[in-house]
Scaffold this motif. Structure first.
Motif, PDB file in Angstrom:
ATOM      1  N   ALA A  58       0.999   0.835 -27.013  1.00  0.00           N
ATOM      2  CA  ALA A  58       2.031   1.840 -26.815  1.00  0.00           C
ATOM      3  C   ALA A  58       1.493   2.867 -25.835  1.00  0.00           C
ATOM      4  O   ALA A  58       0.281   3.079 -25.747  1.00  0.00           O
ATOM      5  CB  ALA A  58       2.383   2.519 -28.137  1.00  0.00           C
ATOM      6  N   GLY A  59       2.374   3.465 -25.076  1.00  0.00           N
ATOM      7  CA  GLY A  59       1.923   4.451 -24.106  1.00  0.00           C
ATOM      8  C   GLY A  59       2.986   5.475 -23.800  1.00  0.00           C
ATOM      9  O   GLY A  59       4.123   5.385 -24.259  1.00  0.00           O
ATOM     10  N   LYS A  60       2.572   6.447 -23.017  1.00  0.00           N
ATOM     11  CA  LYS A  60       3.474   7.513 -22.565  1.00  0.00           C
ATOM     12  C   LYS A  60       3.586   7.444 -21.055  1.00  0.00           C
ATOM     13  O   LYS A  60       2.639   7.091 -20.365  1.00  0.00           O
ATOM     14  CB  LYS A  60       2.933   8.882 -22.980  1.00  0.00           C
ATOM     15  N   ASN A  61       4.722   7.793 -20.566  1.00  0.00           N
ATOM     16  CA  ASN A  61       4.989   7.840 -19.138  1.00  0.00           C
ATOM     17  C   ASN A  61       4.438   9.175 -18.621  1.00  0.00           C
ATOM     18  O   ASN A  61       5.159  10.141 -18.453  1.00  0.00           O
ATOM     19  CB  ASN A  61       6.498   7.720 -18.898  1.00  0.00           C
ATOM     20  N   ASP A  62       3.120   9.197 -18.394  1.00  0.00           N
ATOM     21  CA  ASP A  62       2.450  10.434 -17.997  1.00  0.00           C
ATOM     22  C   ASP A  62       1.504  10.155 -16.828  1.00  0.00           C
ATOM     23  O   ASP A  62       1.521   9.061 -16.247  1.00  0.00           O
ATOM     24  CB  ASP A  62       1.697  11.041 -19.190  1.00  0.00           C
ATOM     25  N   GLY A  76       0.789  -1.226   0.000  1.00  0.00           N
ATOM     26  CA  GLY A  76       0.000   0.000   0.000  1.00  0.00           C
ATOM     27  C   GLY A  76       0.819   1.272   0.000  1.00  0.00           C
ATOM     28  O   GLY A  76       0.278   2.362   0.145  1.00  0.00           O
ATOM     29  N   LYS A  77       2.123   1.161  -0.182  1.00  0.00           N
ATOM     30  CA  LYS A  77       3.005   2.338  -0.196  1.00  0.00           C
ATOM     31  C   LYS A  77       3.439   2.610  -1.635  1.00  0.00           C
ATOM     32  O   LYS A  77       4.560   2.303  -2.034  1.00  0.00           O
ATOM     33  CB  LYS A  77       4.214   2.097   0.699  1.00  0.00           C
ATOM     34  N   VAL A  78       2.531   3.183  -2.399  1.00  0.00           N
ATOM     35  CA  VAL A  78       2.753   3.396  -3.825  1.00  0.00           C
ATOM     36  C   VAL A  78       3.300   4.803  -4.054  1.00  0.00           C
ATOM     37  O   VAL A  78       2.688   5.779  -3.651  1.00  0.00           O
ATOM     38  CB  VAL A  78       1.434   3.211  -4.614  1.00  0.00           C
ATOM     39  N   ASP A  79       4.453   4.884  -4.707  1.00  0.00           N
ATOM     40  CA  ASP A  79       5.059   6.160  -5.084  1.00  0.00           C
ATOM     41  C   ASP A  79       5.132   6.182  -6.608  1.00  0.00           C
ATOM     42  O   ASP A  79       6.056   5.628  -7.197  1.00  0.00           O
ATOM     43  CB  ASP A  79       6.446   6.296  -4.461  1.00  0.00           C
ATOM     44  N   MET A  80       4.154   6.784  -7.233  1.00  0.00           N
ATOM     45  CA  MET A  80       4.064   6.762  -8.688  1.00  0.00           C
ATOM     46  C   MET A  80       5.219   7.500  -9.359  1.00  0.00           C
ATOM     47  O   MET A  80       5.592   7.167 -10.480  1.00  0.00           O
ATOM     48  CB  MET A  80       2.723   7.324  -9.152  1.00  0.00           C
ATOM     49  N   ASN A  81       5.803   8.485  -8.688  1.00  0.00           N
ATOM     50  CA  ASN A  81       6.964   9.146  -9.277  1.00  0.00           C
ATOM     51  C   ASN A  81       8.154   8.197  -9.319  1.00  0.00           C
ATOM     52  O   ASN A  81       8.942   8.219 -10.272  1.00  0.00           O
ATOM     53  CB  ASN A  81       7.302  10.423  -8.512  1.00  0.00           C
ATOM     54  N   GLU A  82       8.282   7.360  -8.299  1.00  0.00           N
ATOM     55  CA  GLU A  82       9.345   6.363  -8.321  1.00  0.00           C
ATOM     56  C   GLU A  82       9.109   5.379  -9.457  1.00  0.00           C
ATOM     57  O   GLU A  82      10.033   5.013 -10.192  1.00  0.00           O
ATOM     58  CB  GLU A  82       9.427   5.625  -6.989  1.00  0.00           C
ATOM     59  N   LEU A  83       7.859   4.948  -9.620  1.00  0.00           N
ATOM     60  CA  LEU A  83       7.538   4.046 -10.727  1.00  0.00           C
ATOM     61  C   LEU A  83       7.912   4.691 -12.057  1.00  0.00           C
ATOM     62  O   LEU A  83       8.564   4.061 -12.900  1.00  0.00           O
ATOM     63  CB  LEU A  83       6.051   3.693 -10.726  1.00  0.00           C
ATOM     64  N   GLN A 106      -1.692   9.613 -16.815  1.00  0.00           N
ATOM     65  CA  GLN A 106      -2.611   8.519 -17.103  1.00  0.00           C
ATOM     66  C   GLN A 106      -1.929   7.175 -16.844  1.00  0.00           C
ATOM     67  O   GLN A 106      -2.531   6.266 -16.277  1.00  0.00           O
ATOM     68  CB  GLN A 106      -3.110   8.594 -18.544  1.00  0.00           C
ATOM     69  N   PHE A 107      -0.675   7.050 -17.244  1.00  0.00           N
ATOM     70  CA  PHE A 107       0.093   5.824 -16.988  1.00  0.00           C
ATOM     71  C   PHE A 107       0.205   5.575 -15.487  1.00  0.00           C
ATOM     72  O   PHE A 107      -0.042   4.461 -15.014  1.00  0.00           O
ATOM     73  CB  PHE A 107       1.487   5.954 -17.615  1.00  0.00           C
ATOM     74  N   LYS A 108       0.519   6.607 -14.733  1.00  0.00           N
ATOM     75  CA  LYS A 108       0.634   6.464 -13.278  1.00  0.00           C
ATOM     76  C   LYS A 108      -0.693   6.013 -12.671  1.00  0.00           C
ATOM     77  O   LYS A 108      -0.721   5.147 -11.793  1.00  0.00           O
ATOM     78  CB  LYS A 108       1.086   7.781 -12.648  1.00  0.00           C
ATOM     79  N   GLN A 109      -1.793   6.588 -13.144  1.00  0.00           N
ATOM     80  CA  GLN A 109      -3.116   6.218 -12.636  1.00  0.00           C
ATOM     81  C   GLN A 109      -3.438   4.764 -12.958  1.00  0.00           C
ATOM     82  O   GLN A 109      -3.923   4.021 -12.100  1.00  0.00           O
ATOM     83  CB  GLN A 109      -4.174   7.148 -13.225  1.00  0.00           C
ATOM     84  N   LEU A 110      -3.165   4.337 -14.186  1.00  0.00           N
ATOM     85  CA  LEU A 110      -3.425   2.952 -14.578  1.00  0.00           C
ATOM     86  C   LEU A 110      -2.562   1.985 -13.767  1.00  0.00           C
ATOM     87  O   LEU A 110      -3.037   0.928 -13.340  1.00  0.00           O
ATOM     88  CB  LEU A 110      -3.176   2.758 -16.069  1.00  0.00           C
ATOM     89  N   MET A 111      -1.316   2.349 -13.536  1.00  0.00           N
ATOM     90  CA  MET A 111      -0.440   1.479 -12.758  1.00  0.00           C
ATOM     91  C   MET A 111      -0.896   1.412 -11.299  1.00  0.00           C
ATOM     92  O   MET A 111      -0.858   0.341 -10.686  1.00  0.00           O
ATOM     93  CB  MET A 111       1.009   1.953 -12.865  1.00  0.00           C
ATOM     94  N   ALA A 112      -1.340   2.527 -10.738  1.00  0.00           N
ATOM     95  CA  ALA A 112      -1.859   2.509  -9.364  1.00  0.00           C
ATOM     96  C   ALA A 112      -3.063   1.574  -9.269  1.00  0.00           C
ATOM     97  O   ALA A 112      -3.190   0.802  -8.314  1.00  0.00           O
ATOM     98  CB  ALA A 112      -2.225   3.920  -8.912  1.00  0.00           C
ATOM     99  N   GLN A 113      -3.947   1.616 -10.269  1.00  0.00           N
ATOM    100  CA  GLN A 113      -5.091   0.708 -10.308  1.00  0.00           C
ATOM    101  C   GLN A 113      -4.625  -0.742 -10.427  1.00  0.00           C
ATOM    102  O   GLN A 113      -5.207  -1.647  -9.826  1.00  0.00           O
ATOM    103  CB  GLN A 113      -6.013   1.063 -11.473  1.00  0.00           C
ATOM    104  N   GLY A 114      -3.564  -0.955 -11.192  1.00  0.00           N
ATOM    105  CA  GLY A 114      -3.013  -2.299 -11.347  1.00  0.00           C
ATOM    106  C   GLY A 114      -2.509  -2.857 -10.027  1.00  0.00           C
ATOM    107  O   GLY A 114      -2.772  -4.023  -9.685  1.00  0.00           O
ATOM    108  N   TYR A 115      -1.810  -2.038  -9.252  1.00  0.00           N
ATOM    109  CA  TYR A 115      -1.314  -2.501  -7.946  1.00  0.00           C
ATOM    110  C   TYR A 115      -2.465  -2.736  -6.979  1.00  0.00           C
ATOM    111  O   TYR A 115      -2.415  -3.671  -6.179  1.00  0.00           O
ATOM    112  CB  TYR A 115      -0.291  -1.527  -7.373  1.00  0.00           C
TER     113      TYR A 115
END
Length: 143
Positions: free
Chosen positions: A47-51, A22-29, A53-62
């Motif tokens: 294909a995607g961009k490191n933006d 539960g300790k998600v740091d999207m900037n670190e990701l 939206q990517f951070k939000q999708l990855m947070a949902q993934g975790y």
């Protein structure tokens, strides 16, 4: 290159496990990935961009990984196939541990092949190729 890429995946493993706690740091990701990237799996190529939206999708993934009982992700092995002085494929063998209700934990081995580029002396993931994660999770009774 080999030492730098191995350190990158040590950071990735550590980040993944902190995120499961539960300790998600999207900037670190975001710091692990290039500004743009590609991913390929049985569902297709994206294909995607490191933006943001990517951070939000990855947070949902975790969050999803936590919801299905993912307890830990560990690297079993990293093997590099160097392409040139700035690029390689990192073949990463993972071991995932999942908690299941009223049953013993289950561990699953799987591989992901990451495309890595050295940018200003620092490795960044710019792509990956993975197997059918959903089928593997179903096979082991996780989902």
């Amino acid at each position: 290159m080999e030492t730098s890429v191995r350190r990158l995946f040590e950071r990735y493993e550590s980040f993944f496990n902190r995120s499961l706690a539960g300790k998600v740091d999207m900037n670190e990701l975001a710091s692990l990935y290039a500004s743009e990237f590609i991913g390929a799996a049985p569902a297709g190529v994206k294909a995607g961009k490191n933006d943001d939206q990517f951070k939000q999708l990855m947070a949902q993934g975790y969050e999803h990984y936590r919801a299905i009982g993912t307890k830990e992700m560990r690297i079993r092995n990293v093997r590099l196939s160097q392409i040139d002085e700035l690029h390689c494929v990192a073949h990463v063998a993972w071991i995932a541990t999942y908690a299941r209700k009223d049953q013993l934990d289950v561990t699953i081995d799987f591989d992901v092949h990451y495309l890595v580029q050295m940018l200003n002396g620092e490795p960044k993931v710019f792509g990956w190729v993975s197997g059918d994660e959903q089928a593997l999770l179903k096979k082991h009774g996780i989902i």
